[in-house]
Design a protein around this motif. Structure first.
Motif, PDB file in Angstrom:
ATOM      1  N   LEU A 302       0.828  -1.206   0.000  1.00  0.00           N
ATOM      2  CA  LEU A 302       0.000   0.000   0.000  1.00  0.00           C
ATOM      3  C   LEU A 302       0.863   1.258   0.000  1.00  0.00           C
ATOM      4  CD1 LEU A 302      -3.036  -0.681   2.374  1.00  0.00           C
ATOM      5  CD2 LEU A 302      -2.857  -0.980  -0.094  1.00  0.00           C
ATOM      6  N   ASN A 303       2.013   1.185   0.653  1.00  0.00           N
ATOM      7  CA  ASN A 303       2.913   2.349   0.637  1.00  0.00           C
ATOM      8  C   ASN A 303       3.414   2.628  -0.769  1.00  0.00           C
ATOM      9  OD1 ASN A 303       2.567   2.553   3.361  1.00  0.00           O
ATOM     10  ND2 ASN A 303       4.693   2.146   3.929  1.00  0.00           N
ATOM     11  N   ALA A 304       3.665   1.565  -1.540  1.00  0.00           N
ATOM     12  CA  ALA A 304       4.116   1.758  -2.923  1.00  0.00           C
ATOM     13  C   ALA A 304       3.022   2.412  -3.757  1.00  0.00           C
ATOM     14  CB  ALA A 304       4.522   0.418  -3.529  1.00  0.00           C
ATOM     15  N   VAL A 305       1.769   1.967  -3.572  1.00  0.00           N
ATOM     16  CA  VAL A 305       0.646   2.552  -4.306  1.00  0.00           C
ATOM     17  C   VAL A 305       0.466   4.024  -3.915  1.00  0.00           C
ATOM     18  CG1 VAL A 305      -1.837   2.407  -4.738  1.00  0.00           C
ATOM     19  CG2 VAL A 305      -0.496   0.303  -4.451  1.00  0.00           C
ATOM     20  N   LEU A 306       0.566   4.303  -2.609  1.00  0.00           N
ATOM     21  CA  LEU A 306       0.455   5.683  -2.133  1.00  0.00           C
ATOM     22  C   LEU A 306       1.545   6.562  -2.733  1.00  0.00           C
ATOM     23  CD1 LEU A 306      -0.601   7.909  -0.216  1.00  0.00           C
ATOM     24  CD2 LEU A 306       0.883   6.939   1.571  1.00  0.00           C
ATOM     25  N   LEU A 307       2.761   6.073  -2.736  1.00  0.00           N
ATOM     26  CA  LEU A 307       3.889   6.851  -3.259  1.00  0.00           C
ATOM     27  C   LEU A 307       3.718   7.159  -4.740  1.00  0.00           C
ATOM     28  CD1 LEU A 307       6.800   5.107  -1.357  1.00  0.00           C
ATOM     29  CD2 LEU A 307       6.495   7.583  -1.498  1.00  0.00           C
ATOM     30  N   GLU A 308       3.250   6.190  -5.492  1.00  0.00           N
ATOM     31  CA  GLU A 308       3.071   6.412  -6.933  1.00  0.00           C
ATOM     32  C   GLU A 308       2.014   7.483  -7.182  1.00  0.00           C
ATOM     33  OE1 GLU A 308       2.255   2.531  -8.453  1.00  0.00           O
ATOM     34  OE2 GLU A 308       4.365   1.913  -8.436  1.00  0.00           O
ATOM     35  N   SER A 309       0.938   7.474  -6.394  1.00  0.00           N
ATOM     36  CA  SER A 309      -0.100   8.503  -6.552  1.00  0.00           C
ATOM     37  C   SER A 309       0.418   9.867  -6.114  1.00  0.00           C
ATOM     38  CB  SER A 309      -1.331   8.130  -5.713  1.00  0.00           C
ATOM     39  OG  SER A 309      -1.865   6.896  -6.114  1.00  0.00           O
ATOM     40  N   PHE A 310       1.127   9.890  -4.990  1.00  0.00           N
ATOM     41  CA  PHE A 310       1.620  11.153  -4.425  1.00  0.00           C
ATOM     42  C   PHE A 310       2.661  11.817  -5.326  1.00  0.00           C
ATOM     43  CE2 PHE A 310       4.979  13.098  -1.716  1.00  0.00           C
ATOM     44  CZ  PHE A 310       4.249  14.171  -1.225  1.00  0.00           C
ATOM     45  N   SER A 311       3.547  11.026  -5.926  1.00  0.00           N
ATOM     46  CA  SER A 311       4.678  11.588  -6.677  1.00  0.00           C
ATOM     47  C   SER A 311       4.420  11.721  -8.170  1.00  0.00           C
ATOM     48  CB  SER A 311       5.920  10.715  -6.467  1.00  0.00           C
ATOM     49  OG  SER A 311       5.689   9.393  -6.926  1.00  0.00           O
ATOM     50  N   ALA A 312       3.222  11.326  -8.632  1.00  0.00           N
ATOM     51  CA  ALA A 312       2.947  11.339 -10.077  1.00  0.00           C
ATOM     52  C   ALA A 312       2.966  12.749 -10.654  1.00  0.00           C
ATOM     53  CB  ALA A 312       1.584  10.688 -10.339  1.00  0.00           C
ATOM     54  N   ARG A 313       2.760  13.779  -9.832  1.00  0.00           N
ATOM     55  CA  ARG A 313       2.671  15.159 -10.328  1.00  0.00           C
ATOM     56  C   ARG A 313       4.023  15.777 -10.629  1.00  0.00           C
ATOM     57  NH1 ARG A 313      -0.909  17.629  -7.139  1.00  0.00           N
ATOM     58  NH2 ARG A 313      -1.654  15.592  -6.435  1.00  0.00           N
ATOM     59  N   TRP A 314       5.134  15.121 -10.217  1.00  0.00           N
ATOM     60  CA  TRP A 314       6.468  15.696 -10.395  1.00  0.00           C
ATOM     61  C   TRP A 314       7.304  14.851 -11.342  1.00  0.00           C
ATOM     62  CZ3 TRP A 314       5.380  15.052  -4.807  1.00  0.00           C
ATOM     63  CH2 TRP A 314       4.791  16.211  -4.259  1.00  0.00           C
ATOM     64  N   SER A 315       8.182  15.520 -12.090  1.00  0.00           N
ATOM     65  CA  SER A 315       9.050  14.800 -13.026  1.00  0.00           C
ATOM     66  C   SER A 315      10.031  13.887 -12.292  1.00  0.00           C
ATOM     67  CB  SER A 315       9.820  15.800 -13.901  1.00  0.00           C
ATOM     68  OG  SER A 315      10.615  16.664 -13.083  1.00  0.00           O
ATOM     69  N   TRP A 316      10.357  14.275 -11.056  1.00  0.00           N
ATOM     70  CA  TRP A 316      11.301  13.467 -10.267  1.00  0.00           C
ATOM     71  C   TRP A 316      10.559  12.528  -9.314  1.00  0.00           C
ATOM     72  CZ3 TRP A 316      10.086  15.073  -5.329  1.00  0.00           C
ATOM     73  CH2 TRP A 316       9.577  16.368  -5.202  1.00  0.00           C
TER      74      TRP A 316
END
Length: 659
Positions: A302-316
């Motif tokens: 679930l942490n991986a899924v959360l991270l992908e959603s959270f960081s999708a807005r940035w190029s990095w």
């Protein structure tokens, strides 16, 4: 006349390899050695707090998954989770005050509830620490493989095996070395997760009214479908299934012996750091799961899924995701340290009390409980292979014993404070431990009932077998102690004849050297038998003993000095006995962790001073030798005989029959 001892051979390739892997032996005479090996609060937070903090990687996830579609309850569970962490941490801070030399579950239950309850808690802790290693490593690889291609997942179990083997070697090298090596990982995890949680909540601050409205609507819908009682049952079921979140909190009170003085203050500060970091991280992640609408995906945490959603807005963003998951995997590996730090310590405490073989109290040349570390590593590998590295299976097995130990510790402290009628702050502490007992006991019962068929029975069966084995070992040692006590009563105080003027030592005359561990019937029996078998031959008697620095003695500089004083006083009794018999006598004392190596060096030193020496040692024999006797009783006499005879030194092992 004995031949001159052969000069020692140069170190073998195996010895050189051992020193390369585990490090060179510690010098027990080094000033301030205990202080140098102990940990300040920040390092203790890394070594012991990593287990608690890393449990936020799987504890909140298990609770959130259990909610199913009723994720609106996550807010309440997050708040109760933070409260539970603070409550248990506060209770264990009080336990630290009460047990300043180490207040783990085994010690607390043994002192406050009796030794039989203590061994239940001790065995539960041993299984718990084995599973600490297994679940931490399995969860670490789950995090790491979450961003790797699916084709690579076949290597996950093999990777877990390699990590456990590497940690075993690292811990044999020593506590401080392993903690210092892994400290940067701990800091990276903390910084990245603070950024994730604060950022994840901050990005939803503008949507608070909408979020609150959605939660109200979901609550009403859930109340209509589940009913009030059904919602309460689901809430506490999910809360209990997240019990893995709290599993590392006991480690600090059990790890006091490795902390820097003043130990109580250091331990309480470490507990504070752990409580704040864990409550923030566990509750924060659960809130973020809810805000970001996280749903389980195959092959990802679930942490991986959360991270992908959270960081999708940035190029990095992808780099942030990978870095955070790497820090999670690495910290979970650090968390496995707790099993290697505290598991062998529980074994050592139980060995001192004769519940497990005494050899588990022995220290290695690196001043680590090597036998316990090896056992922890081997058992963790077995658990990992049995479950195929499935974290959800391991967490269930893990949580049961954690809360069994918590419950017994809380009950013991509650009983203690109920009995202290005139103590200041009594009712405040009674309330604290009553709440802790109720909370931990409830989680334990719910977890056992709900997960009995899903792996809970395995934990209960293994723990039960450990308890039964411990009682069998205790019965054997108790029987042996009774037989040796009879020997002490018969021989321990004889002969008490007239005082004689002892002749002076003559190094050129035949000398008998006796290796003794304590002044007892066993040692006196060996001395009298040697003189009976060689009547009128020996003119000098030399008594040798090794002050063995085990986990019981290595708790401070003062303890080492007291150990030496006790052994010197014991040797003086043998010298007095020899003088009464009319022999010239002296004694020599060695200090070490390996009794055979230290005794060998001591014997060779005596041989240089008394070249016509024959060495004697006693060894217990049994009418019917069983396979387990080799594990329960040391083979020091025969090991030393083999080493010295190779160098041309005569050694006689005299049998001592006790039954």
């Amino acid at each position: 006349m004995a031949s001159s001892p052969t000069p020692p051979d140069p170190p073998s390739w195996s010895r050189r390899l051992k020193e390369l892997l585990f490090g060179k032996p510690r010098n027990l005479q080094e000033a301030g050695l205990v202080e140098k090996l102990s940990l300040v609060a920040l390092l203790a937070w890394v070594g012991l707090g990593a287990d608690g903090l890393s449990s936020s990687c799987y504890g909140p996830e298990e609770a959130y998954r259990t909610l199913g579609s009723h994720t609106y309850l996550a807010i309440g569970i997050a708040a109760l989770t933070a409260f539970t962490v603070v409550l248990i941490a506060t209770a264990y801070s009080r336990i630290i005050e009460e047990f300043p030399h180490g207040g783990g579950g085994y010690v607390v239950a043994s002192k406050l509830l009796g030794e039989r309850v203590g061994v239940v808690s001790g065995c539960a802790l041993l299984v718990d620490y084995v599973l600490t290693v297994a679940v931490s490593v399995a969860a670490a690889c789950d995090a790491l493989f979450s961003f790797l291609p699916p084709d690579w997942h076949g290597f996950k179990v093999a990777s877990e095996v390699v990590i456990i083997l590497a940690l075993t070697v690292l811990n044999i090298r020593g506590v401080k070395e392993s903690v210092l090596t892994l400290a940067p990982i701990f800091v990276l995890f903390l910084l990245l997760h603070v950024f994730l949680i604060v950022g994840g909540i901050a990005l939803h601050l503008g949507q608070v009214p909408q979020v609150v409205g959605n939660l109200k609507d979901s609550f009403r819908s859930g109340l209509a479908s589940l009913g009030g009682w059904g919602m309460v049952v689901l809430f506490f079921h999910a809360y209990s299934m997240g019990g893995g979140t709290y599993t590392g909190l006991e480690a600090v009170s059990n790890g006091l012996p490795i902390m820097r003085e003043p130990r109580v203050r250091t331990a309480k500060r470490t507990m504070l750091y752990m409580a704040v970091s864990l409550s923030f991280t566990a509750a924060g992640l659960m809130v973020c799961y809810l805000l970001w609408g996280v749903e389980p995906l195959a092959g990802k945490t679930l942490n991986a899924v959360l991270l992908e959603s959270f960081s999708a807005r940035w190029s990095w963003g992808q780099a942030l995701t990978v870095a955070t998951l790497l820090s999670e995997g690495a910290l979970l590996v650090v968390a496995a340290q707790t099993g290697f730090l505290d598991g062998p310590r529980v074994l050592a405490n139980m060995a001192v009390d004769s519940w497990v073989p005494h050899r588990f109290a022995a220290l290695s040349e690196r001043l680590t409980t090597r036998n316990g570390i090896l056992l922890m590593g081997a058992a963790a590998l077995s658990a990992l292979l049995y479950t195929h590295g499935e974290v959800r299976h391991l967490v269930v097995m893990y949580s049961i014993n954690v809360f069994l130990t918590f419950t017994l510790s809380m009950l013991g402290m509650l009983r203690l404070w109920l009995g202290r009628r005139n103590s200041q702050g009594r009712w405040r502490k009674v309330a604290l431990f009553a709440a802790g007992f109720s909370l931990c006991g409830s989680i334990l019962i719910i977890t056992v009932v709900e997960k009995f068929r899903q792996g809970g029975w395995v934990t209960l069966a293994v723990t039960g077998c450990c308890i039964g084995l411990a009682f069998l070992i205790k019965r054997h040692y108790r029987g042996m102690a009774g037989k040796l006590a009879e020997l002490d009563r018969t021989l321990g105080t004889i002969p008490a004849g007239e005082e004689k003027v002892a002749p002076s030592l003559d190094p050129g005359k035949p000398t008998a050297a006796f290796l003794v561990a304590s002044y007892s019937g066993l040692g006196v029996h060996t001395v009298l038998n040697a003189l009976r078998f060689f009547p009128g031959h020996f003119r000098n008697l030399v008594f040798l003993s090794v002050a063995v620095v085990d986990s019981g003695a290595f708790k401070g500089e003062g303890e080492l000095a007291k150990l030496r004083q006790r052994q010197e006083a014991m040797l003086a009794e043998y010298v007095a006995l020899a003088n009464r018999l009319g022999f010239a006598a002296t004694s020599r004392l060695g200090v070490g962790t390996d009794v055979v190596a230290a005794a060998e060096a001591l014997c060779l030193e005596v041989l240089r001073e008394f070249p016509r020496t024959v060495f004697f040692a006693g060894h217990l024999i049994f009418r019917r030798e069983r396979w387990y006797h080799r594990y329960l009783h040391n083979q020091t006499a025969f090991a030393l005989q083999k080493r010295l005879q190779w160098q041309g030194v005569p050694v006689v092992v005299l049998p001592v029959r006790v039954y």
